[in-house]
Design an enzyme around this catalytic site. Structure first.
Site, PDB file in Angstrom:
ATOM      1  N   CYS A  74       0.579  -0.946  -0.192  1.00 46.01           N
ATOM      2  CA  CYS A  74      -0.156  -0.049  -0.103  1.00 46.01           C
ATOM      3  C   CYS A  74       0.631   0.744  -0.226  1.00 46.01           C
ATOM      4  CB  CYS A  74      -1.052  -0.050   0.944  1.00 46.01           C
ATOM      5  SG  CYS A  74      -1.853   1.430   1.456  1.00 46.01           S
ATOM      6  N   HIS A 151      -1.866  -4.783 -10.374  1.00 43.76           N
ATOM      7  CA  HIS A 151      -2.219  -3.993 -10.856  1.00 43.76           C
ATOM      8  C   HIS A 151      -2.909  -4.377 -12.788  1.00 43.76           C
ATOM      9  CE1 HIS A 151      -2.731  -1.142  -7.998  1.00 43.76           C
ATOM     10  NE2 HIS A 151      -1.496  -1.987  -7.587  1.00 43.76           N
ATOM     11  N   GLU A 200      -9.702  -0.210  -6.554  1.00 46.88           N
ATOM     12  CA  GLU A 200      -8.461  -0.793  -5.366  1.00 46.88           C
ATOM     13  C   GLU A 200      -9.774  -2.237  -4.875  1.00 46.88           C
ATOM     14  OE1 GLU A 200      -6.599   0.804  -2.450  1.00 46.88           O
ATOM     15  OE2 GLU A 200      -6.590   2.621  -3.040  1.00 46.88           O
ATOM     16  N   CYS A 209      -4.721   6.582  -4.838  1.00 53.46           N
ATOM     17  CA  CYS A 209      -3.508   4.910  -5.269  1.00 53.46           C
ATOM     18  C   CYS A 209      -2.191   4.928  -5.750  1.00 53.46           C
ATOM     19  CB  CYS A 209      -4.669   3.908  -6.002  1.00 53.46           C
ATOM     20  SG  CYS A 209      -4.080   1.848  -5.612  1.00 53.46           S
ATOM     21  N   GLY A 212      -0.501   1.979  -7.646  1.00 51.19           N
ATOM     22  CA  GLY A 212      -1.937   2.000  -8.741  1.00 51.19           C
ATOM     23  C   GLY A 212      -0.712   3.404  -9.569  1.00 51.19           C
TER      24      GLY A 212
HETATM   25  N1  LIG Z   1      -5.665  -2.096  -2.793  1.00 44.07           N
HETATM   26  C1  LIG Z   1      -4.387  -3.032  -2.931  1.00 44.07           C
HETATM   27  C2  LIG Z   1      -3.936  -1.934  -1.081  1.00 44.07           C
HETATM   28  C3  LIG Z   1      -3.811  -0.461  -0.704  1.00 44.07           C
HETATM   29  C4  LIG Z   1      -3.175   0.419  -2.639  1.00 44.07           C
HETATM   30  C5  LIG Z   1      -3.360   1.662  -2.277  1.00 44.07           C
HETATM   31  N2  LIG Z   1      -3.800   2.100  -1.063  1.00 44.07           N
HETATM   32  C6  LIG Z   1      -1.692   2.521  -2.254  1.00 44.07           C
HETATM   33  O1  LIG Z   1      -2.581   3.620  -2.121  1.00 44.07           O
HETATM   34  O2  LIG Z   1      -1.176   0.963  -2.777  1.00 44.07           O
HETATM   35  C7  LIG Z   1      -4.808  -4.397  -2.623  1.00 44.07           C
HETATM   36  O3  LIG Z   1      -5.384  -4.508  -2.999  1.00 44.07           O
HETATM   37  O4  LIG Z   1      -3.534  -4.405  -3.695  1.00 44.07           O
END
Ligand SMILES: N[C@H](CCC[C@H](N)C(=O)O)C(=O)O
Length: 276
Positions: A74, A151, A200, A209, A212
């Protein structure tokens, strides 16, 4: 006994941070993560972040999405805990040991090296991940990148014209992605500029994100669309991404402590002070 937490965000992607190093905590599981994340009956956040002692880094960061799923990375939360730590830190995560360092521009995070081979995303079967021969309605031919977490990135004319509420979950849960996937829609607006929106995995649409932004930058660089230093602008604001010549992805951006509070574990059906 009440449990202390710190509410934080990175460009509006928000977190409840619990530190197990300074207080006894009940077992943190999917049910508690989901309950705390609920914006109506809980504290409300995109991800629950748990800090624990570590043998391989300065501390361990565990990441729970709003649906309770525990994940590998994250980016925005890494900057947030880097702010809390206050000095350069090596952080153990399920995706590996990464590092965060406060700087004049905000918090810089070395997110590790991307992986684009289909098994590393992962995909359910072999495929060219640079230009996947697939479409979900008019979202077509994405690139898939793993930056600790999975991703898929679609390059479109206008990310804000995409019906993410409908297409996001459809793609997130497609059987092609055995661990599900974070869904990115991006427009390249200059050799050093990308506009991005993210659905997400396990959380839905967020204001930003970090992983992302990293994955999208890698995909755009791989396609020759942008240079190795690029600003990725999300609904919550910009992040500076650099794909260094040594392969490391470096993300720099803000992190904010919103407030500190405490909650009674009994409100979540937990016995006070039961440790994990
Ligand atoms: N939903 C993402 C985790 C949080 C990623 C996002 N909040 C960031 O800042 O990278 C996943 O399941 O891989």
């Amino acid at each position: 006994m009440r449990i202390d937490f710190t509410k934080m965000h990175g460009l509006g992607n928000d977190f409840v941070v619990l530190d197990a190093r300074s207080q006894p905590l009940p077992p943190i599981d999917a049910a508690l993560a989901t309950a705390l994340a609920d914006r109506h009956t809980g504290i409300g956040c995109d991800q629950l972040i748990l800090l624990e002692p570590s043998d391989t880094g300065d501390f361990r960061m565990r990441i729970f999405n709003a649906d309770g799923s525990e994940v590998e990375a994250c980016g925005n939360a890494t900057r947030a805990v880097g702010l809390l730590h206050g000095e350069p830190a090596r952080i153990e995560t399920l995706g590996g040991v990464i590092s965060a360092s406060p700087s004049e521009q905000g918090i810089s995070v070395e997110m590790g090296k991307p992986r684009l081979d289909w098994e590393a995303i992962p995909l359910a079967y072999a495929m060219d991940t640079h230009t996947m021969p697939l479409a979900w309605e008019d979202l077509a031919n994405p690139v898939a990148v793993n930056v600790g977490n999975p991703h898929v990135i679609f390059f479109v004319d206008d990310p804000y014209a995409v019906d993410m509420a409908r297409l996001g979950p459809l793609i997130e849960t497609d059987p092609l992605f055995p661990e599900r996937v974070n869904v990115n829609v991006a427009a390249v607006t200059a050799r050093d500029a990308i506009t991005l929106r993210v659905w997400e995995r396990g959380t839905g649409l967020t204001r930003a994100c970090g992983t992302g932004a990293c994955a999208t930058a890698i995909g755009a660089i791989e396609r020759g669309l942008v240079d190795r230093k690029v600003t990725v602008t999300l609904p919550g604001g910009p992040l500076a991404i650099e794909w260094r010549e040594d392969g490391e992805i470096v993300m720099t951006g803000p992190a904010t402590e919103s407030f500190r509070g405490s909650f009674d574990p009994a409100d979540y059906g937990l016995t006070a002070g039961s440790t994990g």
